[in-house]
Write a protein that holds these residues in place. Structure first.
Motif, PDB file in Angstrom:
ATOM      1  N   THR A   1       8.018 -46.788  -1.110  1.00  0.00           N
ATOM      2  CA  THR A   1       9.289 -46.398  -0.501  1.00  0.00           C
ATOM      3  C   THR A   1      10.371 -46.787  -1.550  1.00  0.00           C
ATOM      4  OG1 THR A   1       9.328 -48.592   0.488  1.00  0.00           O
ATOM      5  CG2 THR A   1       8.128 -47.029   1.521  1.00  0.00           C
TER       6      THR A   1
ATOM      7  N   GLU B   1      12.096 -49.258  -1.248  1.00  0.00           N
ATOM      8  CA  GLU B   1      12.075 -50.918  -1.408  1.00  0.00           C
ATOM      9  C   GLU B   1      10.624 -51.347  -2.053  1.00  0.00           C
ATOM     10  OE1 GLU B   1      12.639 -52.525   2.516  1.00  0.00           O
ATOM     11  OE2 GLU B   1      14.310 -51.409   2.943  1.00  0.00           O
TER      12      GLU B   1
ATOM     13  N   ASP C   1       5.706 -44.670   7.752  1.00  0.00           N
ATOM     14  CA  ASP C   1       6.685 -44.180   6.996  1.00  0.00           C
ATOM     15  C   ASP C   1       6.599 -42.431   7.201  1.00  0.00           C
ATOM     16  OD1 ASP C   1       7.833 -46.442   5.924  1.00  0.00           O
ATOM     17  OD2 ASP C   1       6.323 -46.542   4.721  1.00  0.00           O
TER      18      ASP C   1
ATOM     19  N   PRO D   1      11.874 -52.854  20.406  1.00  0.00           N
ATOM     20  CA  PRO D   1      10.470 -53.082  19.293  1.00  0.00           C
ATOM     21  C   PRO D   1       9.868 -54.221  19.829  1.00  0.00           C
ATOM     22  CG  PRO D   1      12.616 -54.163  18.817  1.00  0.00           C
ATOM     23  CD  PRO D   1      12.866 -53.306  19.852  1.00  0.00           C
TER      24      PRO D   1
ATOM     25  N   LEU E   1       5.936 -52.819  15.281  1.00  0.00           N
ATOM     26  CA  LEU E   1       6.708 -53.151  14.112  1.00  0.00           C
ATOM     27  C   LEU E   1       6.948 -52.519  12.935  1.00  0.00           C
ATOM     28  CD1 LEU E   1       6.511 -57.136  14.273  1.00  0.00           C
ATOM     29  CD2 LEU E   1       8.006 -55.660  15.317  1.00  0.00           C
ATOM     30  N   PRO E   2       5.724 -51.655  12.553  1.00  0.00           N
ATOM     31  CA  PRO E   2       5.642 -50.900  11.376  1.00  0.00           C
ATOM     32  C   PRO E   2       6.541 -49.768  11.555  1.00  0.00           C
ATOM     33  CG  PRO E   2       3.352 -51.984  11.540  1.00  0.00           C
ATOM     34  CD  PRO E   2       4.373 -52.202  12.845  1.00  0.00           C
TER      35      PRO E   2
ATOM     36  N   VAL F   1       9.153 -49.207  13.911  1.00  0.00           N
ATOM     37  CA  VAL F   1      10.386 -49.676  13.716  1.00  0.00           C
ATOM     38  C   VAL F   1      10.853 -49.813  12.553  1.00  0.00           C
ATOM     39  CG1 VAL F   1      12.038 -51.492  14.680  1.00  0.00           C
ATOM     40  CG2 VAL F   1      10.015 -50.579  16.187  1.00  0.00           C
ATOM     41  N   ASP F   2      10.364 -50.356  11.560  1.00  0.00           N
ATOM     42  CA  ASP F   2      10.644 -50.646  10.224  1.00  0.00           C
ATOM     43  C   ASP F   2      10.806 -49.494   9.472  1.00  0.00           C
ATOM     44  OD1 ASP F   2      11.668 -52.900   8.374  1.00  0.00           O
ATOM     45  OD2 ASP F   2       9.972 -52.203   7.111  1.00  0.00           O
TER      46      ASP F   2
ATOM     47  N   ARG G   1      14.156 -47.990  10.377  1.00  0.00           N
ATOM     48  CA  ARG G   1      15.085 -49.043   9.784  1.00  0.00           C
ATOM     49  C   ARG G   1      15.203 -48.365   8.527  1.00  0.00           C
ATOM     50  NH1 ARG G   1      15.530 -52.846   6.034  1.00  0.00           N
ATOM     51  NH2 ARG G   1      13.307 -52.721   5.863  1.00  0.00           N
ATOM     52  N   ARG G   2      14.400 -48.127   7.599  1.00  0.00           N
ATOM     53  CA  ARG G   2      14.568 -47.543   6.194  1.00  0.00           C
ATOM     54  C   ARG G   2      14.742 -46.067   6.213  1.00  0.00           C
ATOM     55  NH1 ARG G   2       9.848 -48.074   4.543  1.00  0.00           N
ATOM     56  NH2 ARG G   2       8.736 -49.036   6.015  1.00  0.00           N
TER      57      ARG G   2
ATOM     58  N   TYR H   1      17.898 -45.831  15.887  1.00  0.00           N
ATOM     59  CA  TYR H   1      17.271 -46.407  16.888  1.00  0.00           C
ATOM     60  C   TYR H   1      18.108 -47.200  17.736  1.00  0.00           C
ATOM     61  CZ  TYR H   1      13.166 -49.200  18.930  1.00  0.00           C
ATOM     62  OH  TYR H   1      12.275 -49.509  19.735  1.00  0.00           O
TER      63      TYR H   1
ATOM     64  N   ARG I   1       0.296 -49.412   9.676  1.00  0.00           N
ATOM     65  CA  ARG I   1       0.448 -49.988   8.460  1.00  0.00           C
ATOM     66  C   ARG I   1      -0.377 -49.603   7.295  1.00  0.00           C
ATOM     67  NH1 ARG I   1      -0.294 -54.983  11.339  1.00  0.00           N
ATOM     68  NH2 ARG I   1      -2.155 -55.224  10.005  1.00  0.00           N
TER      69      ARG I   1
END
Length: 539
Positions: free
Chosen positions: A5, A7, A15, A33, A38-39, A41-42, A45-46, A52, A173
């Motif tokens: 990614t 990041e 992703d 969330p 969590l993965p 949701v992140d 975010r990215r 969201y 993940r």
């Protein structure tokens, strides 16, 4: 070399799924969330294209996603956690199921090693979602993730329903190379053309009828122009289902209004005296109330709807495609006075509504509220309507121009109004969006007024505050029961709105209502208009 990614992290299943959704044009997520999501949701975010909207209760997420599809035809995603997050989606997803709204739910799940009895926040989500969905699966192998996602979208779009994927946290993940993923593709839209034989049969039935009436349902909302063309050609009045109210303006010369208990007396007269109902995208609910022995030509894109009401002719096709073809072949008729008769009945009906809207009575009566809203809301406003007494008065007394509205139709769930308004404003940020609700419906979801404040979603929430579940009280009265369990103890909703960071206006006098509505429409922020009203009908 593994793809990473921006990041610097390896691209994961989460992703890839979010990117895949963005490629489909699906970028709006509603939910809360938690550890099992969590993965995902992140990944949202990215992703620069995704947004969201974090709500206060997952029911709001699902109702908003359902409303988003009803208003736009596009898909929004519910993204939440395993267990209680998933179960809290049920009411909103059932609303989508019953009203044939396309929705995608992505539910986190506990790590695969903890699946089974005894896992915290772990339930059998495949079993739980099975009755609600048109597609339902768990991603157990990263290699199947994209294929299952694209298949879920195909089912949601083609079958017009809810698709659900559960994703264990550890699978989310896992690294995944998108270039090697197997995926499926889908038609961007479903349009069905009727056969020539079906069109000829419909034309024959219409030409043989002396007093045809057109029934417009929600499935014909994209065919308003074609409906009007047919009405003008065969000089047939148009009655609508409740959900199709506003398909054409209420003052259109061929529109007789809603048919059913919330409708106009002349709509009932026209259907009763007709010898053929031309039903366009209508599902013949008991609320619409078309007599079971009425001869019908039924046009619908869903073949399973054909035959719910015994038909003379069934036309399987999109109304927007079928109606122009029928119009080309039907016999053109002279107007034997139908338009003049309709104009006189419409004038009588509007005069009656004006008399009911007494601007002097305190507490304020709902007919007056609907008159003020009819006169004040912009012609292109978008309205999210809640279930309850407010819905009854809207259906009967609000005069549609070019506004668009949505509601919880077949499920009929209170609490739809506020989530629907949030979704509508996200879909149409340039338009005025109004929620019409009661104190019962609003209090079910009022925690998410904060969501509108947080994301600067400028909506106007009109609360008909009568301190009771007025529709239930009326049902008790009609069934011969004394009022019981319907009284509500309410906060000051206007003060509540201010406390949340929005604006609140409390109205107790009818002469203050027009200015209050006008002022709320000028505010560029979430507003609650708390109207002290009287649930009594015409006494």
């Amino acid at each position: 070399m593994k793809k990473t990614t921006s990041e610097g992290a390896a691209v994961t299943v989460a992703d890839v799924l979010v990117s895949e959704l963005a490629a489909w044009g699906i970028t709006l997520y509603f939910g809360i969330p938690g550890s099992s999501s969590l993965p995902l949701v992140d990944a949202v975010r990215r992703n620069p294209d995704s947004r969201y909207i974090v709500v206060r209760h997952e029911q709001t997420a699902a109702l908003a996603a359902s409303a988003y599809n009803k208003f736009t035809g596009k898909i929004a995603v519910c993204l939440t956690i395993a267990g209680p997050g998933a179960t809290n989606l049920a009411t909103g997803l059932y609303d989508a199921k019953e009203d044939r709204a396309s929705v995608l739910a992505l539910s986190g799940q506990v790590k695969t090693q903890y699946a089974g009895p005894g896992g915290v926040q772990e339930i059998d989500q495949d079993a739980f979602f099975r009755p609600i969905t048109v597609f339902n699966n768990t991603v157990a192998d990263p290699a199947t993730a994209v294929k299952l996602l694209t298949r879920a979208l195909r089912y949601a779009i083609i079958d017009r329903g809810v698709a659900q994927l559960s994703l264990p946290n550890d699978v989310q993940r896992e690294p995944l190379e998108p270039a090697y993923c197997e995926r499926e593709t889908c038609l961007p839209a479903v349009t069905v053309a009727p056969t020539d034989e079906a069109v000829r049969a419909a034309v024959g039935a219409i030409d043989g009828a002396a007093r045809p009436v057109i029934l417009a349902g929600f499935g014909a909302m994209n065919a308003a122009g074609a409906l009007l063309d047919l009405a003008e050609a065969i000089r047939a009045p148009i009655v609508t289902t409740f959900r199709a109210k506003g398909i054409l303006p209420d003052d259109n010369e061929w529109v007789a209004g809603v048919h059913g208990p919330l409708g106009t007396p002349h709509a009932r007269t026209l259907v009763r005296e007709s010898d053929l109902v031309i039903a366009c995208g209508a599902s013949f609910s008991d609320l619409t109330g078309i007599p079971g022995d009425k001869r019908a030509v039924h046009i619908d894109i869903d073949p399973l709807q054909l035959g719910k009401h015994p038909f003379v002719v069934a036309v399987w096709g999109d109304c927007a495609v079928a109606l122009p073809r029928i119009r080309e072949q039907v016999r053109l008729r002279e107007d034997p006075g139908a338009r003049a008769w309709l104009a006189e009945r419409r004038r009588e009906w509007f005069d009656r509504l004006d008399r009911e809207a007494d601007p002097q009575i305190v507490p304020i009566r709902p007919p007056y509220i609907m008159k003020v809203l009819s006169e004040t809301l912009p012609e292109d406003a978008v309205i999210s309507l809640d279930v309850g007494e407010n819905q009854w008065w809207f259906g009967r007394n609000f005069r549609m121009k070019r506004q668009r509205f949505a509601m919880s139709g077949y499920l009929g769930t209170m609490g739809f109004g506020l989530p629907g308004a949030i979704a509508a404003k996200l879909a149409y940020p340039e338009k005025t969006v109004v929620c019409i609700t009661g104190d019962g419906g609003f209090s079910m979801v009022m925690g998410d007024f904060v969501t509108a404040v947080r994301y600067d979603i400028s909506i106007v929430v009109v609360v008909l505050n009568n301190h009771e579940l007025a529709m239930i009280r009326e049902e008790q009265r009609e069934a011969g029961y004394p009022p019981y369990g319907t009284q509500l103890t309410n906060p000051d909703f206007a003060v509540y709105a201010e406390t949340c960071g929005g604006a609140g206006i409390r109205v107790t006098r009818p002469q203050d209502l027009p200015e209050a509505v006008f002022r709320a429409l000028q505010m560029n922020k979430p507003v609650v208009i708390d109207i002290e009203t009287d649930p009594k009908r015409f006494e």
